[in-house]
Design a protein around this motif. Sequence first.
Motif, short mmCIF file in Angstrom:
data_model
loop_
_atom_site.label_atom_id
_atom_site.label_comp_id
_atom_site.label_asym_id
_atom_site.label_seq_id
_atom_site.Cartn_x
_atom_site.Cartn_y
_atom_site.Cartn_z
N THR A 116 29.76 13.53 39.43
CA THR A 116 28.99 14.37 40.35
C THR A 116 29.75 14.39 41.68
OG1 THR A 116 27.68 12.44 41.00
CG2 THR A 116 26.77 13.84 39.27
N SER A 133 22.74 17.27 40.69
CA SER A 133 23.93 16.92 41.48
C SER A 133 25.14 17.71 41.00
CB SER A 133 24.23 15.42 41.37
OG SER A 133 23.19 14.67 41.93
N PHE A 134 25.26 17.86 39.69
CA PHE A 134 26.38 18.63 39.13
C PHE A 134 26.26 20.09 39.55
CE2 PHE A 134 28.03 21.40 35.78
CZ PHE A 134 29.33 20.93 35.65
N LYS A 177 24.79 15.16 30.95
CA LYS A 177 24.23 15.14 32.30
C LYS A 177 22.71 15.34 32.31
CE LYS A 177 24.89 20.06 33.48
NZ LYS A 177 25.19 20.55 32.14
N MET A 212 21.10 13.92 37.59
CA MET A 212 22.54 14.19 37.49
C MET A 212 22.83 15.68 37.32
SD MET A 212 25.44 12.64 34.93
CE MET A 212 25.66 11.13 35.83
#
Length: 810
Positions: free
Chosen positions: A513, A673-674, A473, A670
């Motif tokens: 995500t 978002s995670f 990620k 990413m």
Amino acid sequence: MFKNNIKIAWRSLKKQPFFTFLNTFGLAIGIASAILIALFIYDELSYDKMFADAERIYRIDSDIKFGGAEMRSAEAAAPMAATMQRDFPQVESTIRFRDRGSLLLRKTDTETNAKELRVTFVDSTFFDFFGIKLLVGDKRTALNEPNTLVLTKTAAEKHFGVQNALGQSMLLNNTDTYTVTGVIDDLPKNSFLREHSVFMAMSGYADSRDPNWGSNNYFTFVKLIPSANVQEFERPLNGIVDDYIFPWAQQYFPGMTKESFIASGNYVNFYTKPLTDIHLYSHRDTEMSANSSIQNVYILSFIGLFLIVLASVNFMNLSTAQSLRRAKEVGVRKTLGSKKIDLIRQFLMESGLISFISLVLALILAILVLPLFNDLSGKSIAIPYSSPFFWALLLMGTVLLGLFSGSYPAFFLSRFVPVKTLKGDTQGDVGGGTIRNALVVFQFAISVFLIVGTIVVYQQLQFIQNKDLGFTKDQIVLVDDVFAVGDQTQAFKEEITNLSQVESSTLSFFFPTPSSRSNSSFFPEGSRSQENALQMQTWYVDEDYVPTMNMELIAGRNFNNDFATDTTAVIVNEATLKVLGVSPQEALGMRISQEAESETPQFNTIIGVVKNFHYESLRENIASLGLFFSGTSGMLAVKMNPGDFASTLANIEGIWNKFAPGQPFSYNFMDDSFNSTYDAEQRLGKIFVVFTILSILIACLGLFGLAAFNAQKRTKEIGVRKVLGATVGQITFRLTTDFLKMVGIAILISMPIGWFAMNKWLEDFSYRIEIGWWVFVLAALLAVGVAILTVGYQSIKAAVVNPVKSLRTE
């Protein structure tokens, strides 16, 4: 008498400024913390209560197990709302939402789009159902016709202002034309619709009219009639399964019966969730907005209560510790005729005065730190200056705090015997300080508990950050709305991939995500029975998806553009094999199909097996998932080489502007978002840290005062010990040990409580840490270290005093 008591109380407080400061400052910190926590909790408990008839509104939730997949959904099938409206006399009205995600929006006569992050289809009953008023437009017709929409005030002002909105034509995602038929005010921040800005007419969405009971994609709400009983309504709710869902399913599974369905371990159950409970009590696989947890409310409530009690305990401790100084005053007063009740009234007046001074300081502190607290908690809380209830509650709480804090010292001091106190004999009255010691133990037990909680929350968050998720990620940026480049998608991707700072890129709508997803039913070749159904996520990806995301293939191969047959290929995860009951090698070449009812179904061939990866929160177990080879244009994931990310993003934006001029360049990393999945835990961790520090500070203030008093009371003893040869180290050790015993008892009490409470908190996560022994050792060492630093200073200060001066002390 009241005026006289106030005057005496003020003089008494001025006479001992050091202890007055400790009491006042400690109480102020406790009250300020309690004010902020109370405002936070009030905001949490107020969610969705602003809607009309909120107490009669319920969401229909469903628990479904089918094809090896278990779903706890907040959505229902498209026909559910109409069925309940028709079959249930308790239902006054219904409404459905179908989340659309984000879209690009612009006036038809302009070229520049604006991005709206949360868009939903909604039934025309929207306004009457929730009591929402339109700023412009007619609620009776606003969402009746297809291709019409209603904007929030902020969304309307982006394009043409509120008053000019009606009748405007707008282009959605550069393709569909919609007409603006109304504008509503921005929805409250404490509502489940807070992030939505565009509401489109459900009548224009064809899927909403499909009598498909197998697809649960609609957030469905019912408003019951005033006389309805929700238990009586919920009881026959599951009759829908027998009356509608099974007859529909038997079209595709002719041999399926309710008995065979249940025997396979499958089920479909419906429940009602009160609208006002959603924010704190709902943690479904799909939600319209991010929810909090009632656990967090409980935790913060206890922390706020603990901080107030800690500050109050400080007051009791320091006041009783000062009793020796005021013993003669009590003796003189009683000799001159003061009654016990008069003395109690006087001492309560002093505690009340400290409480009100502390309240003023607490309000100043709360106002100063409120912006920081809002940033910490993700809220927009404001102090309700105009609310009489707030001020009444604050004043009443302060009075009660003053009475509670001063009650024990008042009764304790007022019981002194005049004859003994005037002779200087107060040891019998003061006793061994058992209650004071118990209060110190209580203070540090709370502090150690909070230290344990802080360490565990931090460790779980670190576990989430560092766990092998099965994909990479880091250094991946997601570029949104790639469809805006039209038919140049591949050229856009290739030009970005050719940048020297870019390692690879991939196109897909689906990434690990937070996003809206759904399952589909598949069947192995040769089987059309529901017992062998496979419920699986379907993600459409290109040939670069697996290498860009750094996923591990444990069997088979990746997609290849040179193989024409790959258009019907699929790569599955390990969880899928568990449902199919095969090994990775045995799975290769297997064919599955969605078209169970067709005589000539289209099959997808399994060409690879990817190692399980966490595409949901770590609260959830990994379920079946299939990657399907298809050209998509949702998002472009760009894996960047280490270096200057800002320069790389600037180059990507330049290419975007070349291919999609006038379109907004929207991206996110990413890993961000995670991490947003765990916002609530991260905020809880930060709040734990802040209030743990405050609890330790309050406890230390009390310990500091008691250590000073203890050293002062034992001045002559210290002088005698030094004359007899005791060293500074020995005296310091002796003075410090007494307090460390109490801290040790507090540690023993708080450890099992902390272990139990944090284990309960961790139960929310399917993947979680084990609480190690070192957590408790570290918490204990921190508590002991803080106690030594607090007490040690006063002990050393007393030990280095010249013994001649000590022995002359009266």
